[in-house]
Design an enzyme around this catalytic site. Structure first.
Site, short mmCIF file in Angstrom:
data_model
loop_
_atom_site.label_atom_id
_atom_site.label_comp_id
_atom_site.label_asym_id
_atom_site.label_seq_id
_atom_site.Cartn_x
_atom_site.Cartn_y
_atom_site.Cartn_z
N ASP A 91 0.86 -1.18 0.00
CA ASP A 91 0.00 0.00 0.00
C ASP A 91 0.90 1.23 0.00
O ASP A 91 2.04 1.17 0.43
CB ASP A 91 -0.96 -0.01 1.19
CG ASP A 91 -0.36 -0.65 2.43
OD1 ASP A 91 0.88 -0.71 2.53
OD2 ASP A 91 -1.11 -1.08 3.31
N GLU A 122 -5.97 3.02 3.30
CA GLU A 122 -6.64 3.53 4.51
C GLU A 122 -8.05 4.02 4.19
O GLU A 122 -8.86 4.20 5.08
CB GLU A 122 -5.83 4.70 5.10
CG GLU A 122 -4.43 4.33 5.58
CD GLU A 122 -4.42 3.41 6.79
OE1 GLU A 122 -5.49 3.17 7.38
OE2 GLU A 122 -3.33 2.92 7.13
N HIS A 168 2.56 -6.36 6.71
CA HIS A 168 2.21 -5.16 7.47
C HIS A 168 3.12 -5.04 8.67
O HIS A 168 3.39 -6.05 9.34
CB HIS A 168 0.75 -5.20 7.94
CG HIS A 168 0.24 -3.82 8.18
ND1 HIS A 168 0.68 -3.03 9.22
CD2 HIS A 168 -0.63 -3.06 7.47
CE1 HIS A 168 0.10 -1.86 9.15
NE2 HIS A 168 -0.70 -1.84 8.10
N HIS A 197 -1.24 4.02 13.66
CA HIS A 197 -2.14 5.17 13.65
C HIS A 197 -1.83 6.14 14.80
O HIS A 197 -2.67 6.97 15.14
CB HIS A 197 -3.62 4.77 13.68
CG HIS A 197 -4.05 4.01 12.46
ND1 HIS A 197 -5.36 3.84 12.11
CD2 HIS A 197 -3.33 3.41 11.48
CE1 HIS A 197 -5.43 3.15 10.99
NE2 HIS A 197 -4.20 2.86 10.59
N HIS A 215 3.24 2.48 5.75
CA HIS A 215 3.24 2.24 4.30
C HIS A 215 4.55 2.72 3.67
O HIS A 215 4.93 2.24 2.60
CB HIS A 215 2.04 2.90 3.64
CG HIS A 215 0.71 2.40 4.15
ND1 HIS A 215 -0.49 2.72 3.58
CD2 HIS A 215 0.40 1.59 5.20
CE1 HIS A 215 -1.49 2.14 4.24
NE2 HIS A 215 -0.96 1.46 5.25
N CYS A 272 1.05 4.36 9.46
CA CYS A 272 0.65 2.95 9.41
C CYS A 272 1.75 2.12 8.72
O CYS A 272 1.52 0.98 8.32
CB CYS A 272 -0.70 2.80 8.70
SG CYS A 272 -1.53 1.25 9.13
#
Ligand SMILES: CC(=O)N[C@@H](CCC[C@H](N)C(=O)O)C(=O)O
Length: 370
Positions: A68, A127, A153, A345, A95, A93
């Site tokens: 992402d 997101e 992730h 976050h 990315h 996050c």
């Protein structure tokens, strides 16, 4: 390469952009990709995303790797020298790390032709509002359709050097939730002449806690979070409007419908009791991340031959539109330990950059061993 990747991550970290606005990010990624050895590469763009196919030496199958590329509407508070240059936007996050790891693995494949074909997908808008589903629906992947696909992730709570996954469900089904309340404003001293939307919205937030506790089967897991509440202008005026923004998460795809039905019922009840109008918008919905058994086993085997440690994961209430890709193509997602005291976050998220190499090692191990 290690220093180069850290520099790339820092460059990307400074230019976070929201879903489908990732123009600078796309330009940065394209510039890098176009300077790789091009012999086995083909490049396509789709909106603000990029797809790169690497033709393998023995192209019997195609493996997809998705990253992402979007950031979040969060103001960074890390105090890092390479902090976000975009006010109110942050790669909170991970990315920026995901993209860097994808570039690291792509670089290795461009320099040394992999056995199988590879498709690297740099996907916008994870997101929100979701890039995976429209990308699949656009048909842009049709000619390069992967036989299997994987993604990673970052995991702030795991130490660097650890990867973690599980067969079956890893991430939840999600739906965004937006509620707009409309009542009647007026003077703070005359509540009987108004319809106070601060009270209505607050009552809704309190009452909806009962949905998970009382309307869902206790053996199912769900969470409803309101992350943003807006109402009113000044301390001595009753608010005419209120807005709640949140998200619904469930482990079972059917349970989302049950939660929505009860939200709607509660809204109807409040419309009567508070004499107001409530409109509901569910924004974007993501399908669960469901990992394929055999692919997770193959990943575990590949990791056993590296310097990394594999840990069995628990399912999480996180959402990921990569779930839509896994619905169509067998594959898996895994967590990569980045050891940050602040979580996903959070405005102070500070992943350890040593994890970038671990990510590249894990991705290449799977590509080469699978
Ligand atoms: C990995 C991660 O944190 N993903 C996001 C996905 C957001 C989906 C959507 N905007 C929603 O809030 O429902 C997450 O918040 O889990």
């Amino acid at each position: 390469m290690e220093d180069k990747l850290i520099q790339i991550r820092r460059d990307l970290h400074q230019i976070p952009e929201l879903g489908f606005q990732e123009e600078k990010t796309q330009a940065y990624l394209l510039e890098y990709i176009q300077h790789l050895p091009q012999e086995h590469l083909q490049i396509k763009t789709w909106r603000t995303g990029i797809m790169v196919k690497v033709t393998g030496a023995e192209g019997a199958k195609t493996i997809g790797f998705r990253t992402d590329i979007d950031g979040l509407p969060i103001s960074e508070e890390t105090g890092l020298p390479f902090e976000s240059q975009h006010e109110g936007r942050m790669h909170a996050c991970g990315h920026d790390l995901h993209m860097t790891i994808a570039l690291g693995a792509l670089t290795a494949c461009a320099k040394k032709q992999p056995h199988y074909n590879m498709v690297f997908i740099f996907q916008p808008a994870e997101e929100g509002p979701g890039g995976a589903l429209p990308l699949l629906e656009s048909g842009v992947l049709k000619e390069w359709w992967p036989d299997e696909i994987f993604a990673l992730h970052i995991a702030p709570e795991l130490p660097v050097g650890t990867v973690s996954s599980r067969a079956g469900i890893l991430f939840a089904n999600t739906s965004e939730l937006f509620l707009d309340f409309k009542g009647k404003g007026g003077h703070a001293a005359y509540p009987h002449l108004t319809k106070d939307m601060v009270v209505a919205a607050s009552t809704f937030v309190t009452n909806m806690q009962g949905i998970v506790a009382r309307n869902l089967d206790p053996l199912q897991s769900a969470v409803i979070t309101i992350g943003k509440m807006e109402s009113g202008f000044v301390q001595n005026t009753i608010a005419e409007n209120a807005r709640l923004e949140g998200t619904i998460r469930t482990m079972d795809p059917e349970a989302i419908a049950v939660v929505k039905q009860h939200i709607e019922q509660q809204a109807k009840g409040l419309e009567i009791s508070h004499d107001c109008q409530i409109s509901i918008d569910y924004g974007s919905n993501y399908y669960q991340v469901y990992n394929d058994n055999t692919k997770v086993e193959a990943f575990q085997k590949a990791i056993a031959g590296t310097s990394l440690t594999y840990k069995e994961a628990n399912p999480a209430m996180t959402g990921e539109d990569f779930g839509y890709m896994l619905k169509e193509i067998p594959g898996f997602m895994f967590w990569l330990g980045v050891n940050s005291p602040y979580g996903l976050h959070h405005s102070k998220l500070t992943p350890d950059e040593q994890a970038i190499n671990c990510g590249v090692e894990a991705v290449l191990a799977y590509i080469n061993e699978s």
